[in-house]
Design an enzyme around this catalytic site. Sequence first.
Site, PDB file in Angstrom:
ATOM      1  N   ASP A   1       0.938  -1.153   0.022  1.00  0.00           N
ATOM      2  CA  ASP A   1      -0.131   0.032   0.051  1.00  0.00           C
ATOM      3  C   ASP A   1       0.778   1.100   0.073  1.00  0.00           C
ATOM      4  OD1 ASP A   1      -2.276   1.647   0.392  1.00  0.00           O
ATOM      5  OD2 ASP A   1      -2.179   1.510   2.372  1.00  0.00           O
TER       6      ASP A   1
ATOM      7  N   ASP B   1      -2.208  -1.028   5.798  1.00  0.00           N
ATOM      8  CA  ASP B   1      -2.784  -0.647   7.212  1.00  0.00           C
ATOM      9  C   ASP B   1      -4.122  -0.213   7.186  1.00  0.00           C
ATOM     10  OD1 ASP B   1      -2.645   1.568   5.497  1.00  0.00           O
ATOM     11  OD2 ASP B   1      -1.852   2.986   7.071  1.00  0.00           O
TER      12      ASP B   1
ATOM     13  N   ASP C   1      -7.254  -3.131   2.761  1.00  0.00           N
ATOM     14  CA  ASP C   1      -6.092  -3.858   2.369  1.00  0.00           C
ATOM     15  C   ASP C   1      -6.391  -5.409   3.117  1.00  0.00           C
ATOM     16  OD1 ASP C   1      -4.331  -2.067   1.382  1.00  0.00           O
ATOM     17  OD2 ASP C   1      -3.871  -1.239   3.394  1.00  0.00           O
TER      18      ASP C   1
END
Length: 897
Positions: A340, A620, A624
């Site tokens: 990410d 986080d 995700d």
Amino acid sequence: MSSNPHHTGLSEAQVLESRRRHGENILTPPPKEPLWKLFLEKFTDPIILILLIALALSIGVACYEFFSGHAGVSVFFEPAGILLAVLLATVVGFLFELSANRKFEVLNQMNDDTQIKVIRSGNVCQIPQKEVVVGDLVILEAGEEVPADGQLLEAVSLLINESTLTGEPVIKKTIDPADFDREATYPSDRALKGTTVIDGHGLMRVETVGDATEYGQVYEGAQIDNSVETPLNKQLNRLAGLITRVSYAIAILIVVGRLISYFVGAGGLVVGDWIQFGGFLLNTVMIAVTVLVVAVPEGLPMSVTLSLAMSMKRMLSTNNLVRKMHACETMGAATVICTDKTGTLTQNRMKVYAANFYGAEDITDMIKEGIAANSTAYLDYSRPDKIEALGNPTEGALLLWLHDNGINYLPLREEAPIIEQLTFSTERKYMATIVQSPLLGKRVLYVKGAPEIVLDLCKTVPVARETVQAQLLEYQNKAMRTLGFACQILEDDDPTDYIQEGRLHHTDLTFMGIVAISDPIRAEVPNAVQSCLRAGIGVKIVTGDTPGTAREIGRQIGLWGEDEPDAHHITGTEFAAMDDQTVLERILDLKIMSRARPMDKQRLVQLLQQRDQVVAVTGDGTNDAPALNAAQVGLSMGDGTSVAKEASDITILDNSFSSISRAVMWGRSLYQNIQRFIVFQMTINVTACLIVLFGAFLGTESPLTVTQMLWVNLIMDTFAALALASLPPNEKVMAEKPRKTTDHIITRPMARSILGVGVLFVVLLFGLVQYFKHAEITSLMQFNFADFGRNFFNFSAGNGLSAYELSLFFTIFVLLQFWNMFNAKAFHSGRSAFASLGQSRGFLLIAVVILAGQWLIVTLGGTMFNVVPLRPADWGIILATTSLVLWLGEALRLLKK
């Protein structure tokens, strides 16, 4: 907010009907696996299954021996030892994972009782979040969490933080189609459950609740257990198959060979010999079963478990909290890391990158006052080590900039009372505040907003407008947010109606300057990314951000080059429109996916796995979680959402990408340590197997008793596993390419070492048995090399082995393995076994414990271990002569350099 006369909301009867049809606004928790089932799963390990078969055979033989009167209770030591090996391996692994899981139990607790303002039956009322139903009209205000997915009916300067779903911290929402962001991940007129209102207010009609929301689907995707088989499991499966095939082949060879020798020797079988043949056949089968038991490395499951458990504990010191034990090693096999952007590569904290205030060499008092007073954000000073911005992140970044320059915004704001204010709106794209300035004793109008808009409002610009526009273009090309600042000193006789109908009128503004704001990358990320790339690990950015921002971040971390082909980037929309086959052709070359939705990430991971990639995913946010769960290793950030942590295998406590590269180094080093233990363990098993095999054809019993083999296979091997697992990680492993999932855990050099050393030990030990059979040895001082060579091929019955000779043989057998443990330590390192011994205190301590254990067993073991104490001189001779194994290994390693 009062209810709009056009919006009456649902009646009580409609609420009940909606709840009946669409359900409650709660997320269905995943079913919990019962503890007994979690424990039983540990028995699916391939080596454990072989041990269970060996246990069943061993119990059968022990029962026959005991109930037929051929042996006493001691015959049950072997099955008891195997059972102990099974229980140790399974219980240790179960307890370690149970302990880690308890640390995560609170992570999926959802706050369903938060009060939400809704319009029902024409009235505004507050209800718990879980009671929101489809059709409800929900009032959205700054600081509140959106309780469900819905269509916006009103949106006044509405800014929403969608980072939990897309990674985007600030999204402008509007109901005007002309202002819709066509590239936005989710429509501009929709608000989604789990996101947070940063600024402005709005009204939303709920369309989906609970599991049907986008957040709910992500949450459900995070709970699906796809049971991806780890590389180590695959390799241990193949090893178990190899051990099974080889042990069965040897067992069959023993049965067939002994039967042939029996019939050849007997010259045929007559009726009277059936009883004798039956006894011979039973004895043959028992020898074959012994081979099966001896061939199984009883200590291997326990050793792998201990190695993983020790790494699990030690990785915590490098900020890797491991929840699932296999993840320690699987990280070392990773070939792709899908990461990410927000919070992983970047700090997830907006900061001022550059400030250009024209005509001011320093931060003037008016700049300070303008930033402090013309703002709706605040700073939280409760933690001096980590001051947080509250409210709009962009405005918060300006206040943090003041703080970084030693300026406290709060006194400035309090000393300049606000006379009139226009808060920021997405329609006008600026904010304006008139304050009574203590600096000048006059009213001052401060304006900030989109630089192009603010610049157009100004009559006075200290520099050429082209200069400003060039600087803006430079910052915007780096995917930064920019703000323009302006001010006007208002005289007492100036009109008071500068703000009319939500706009500025008849102003004479002076342009002050521009500020570029970004979410900066973490300082350690570029080096950590390069470390992964050098280690042969592909890095892919998967983010909900715009293509421009994603590419710029890729450039800053060294992933996206200046001449990078466009084919290496894809948007979530393009990705979703492609069929699997098309994606599979491009997937290994992709470096960046922008505007990705949660399920796009999951699909990307699954398609990479179809290309035989071992995938690690970092993230986080709740967005995700499905990808974290689908990957072989999911890595969540320490300050990530609870759903992300629950879906992950490892939590990076310091949120640092460099901790991920350290996890790879730990994983690769751990795999090498497991391989080293296999070299050590399988050498013992090959030696023991061949001794039993030779004994079966030569008609001699094994000089090693069951209890002695249990000491070697369980206790000593466990200590050896601890010793090898305690070796420090080797940074050189990061210079190697990832291993293939198809690789066998026993490589060709390992096989050569196992077979070569095993055969060497068998020859030496066989020679000792032959020598002891024909000589009465009461001390090794009597040893005669000429007699040793002469008796090597003397297959006569001899005198048998005395208790002292058996004790010598047992000690020599153990010490050969002991010194070979040092060779195992140096295996595949290209260095001496004595290298870094100073850093391997755990290894040395355990080596001393093994030696002390052997001395205690021989000295005090008595009849249980079938031993008698040895003379001190013999201990010295055995230690010196068996150490030749180590010196020979050192010589070979020196020659290979």
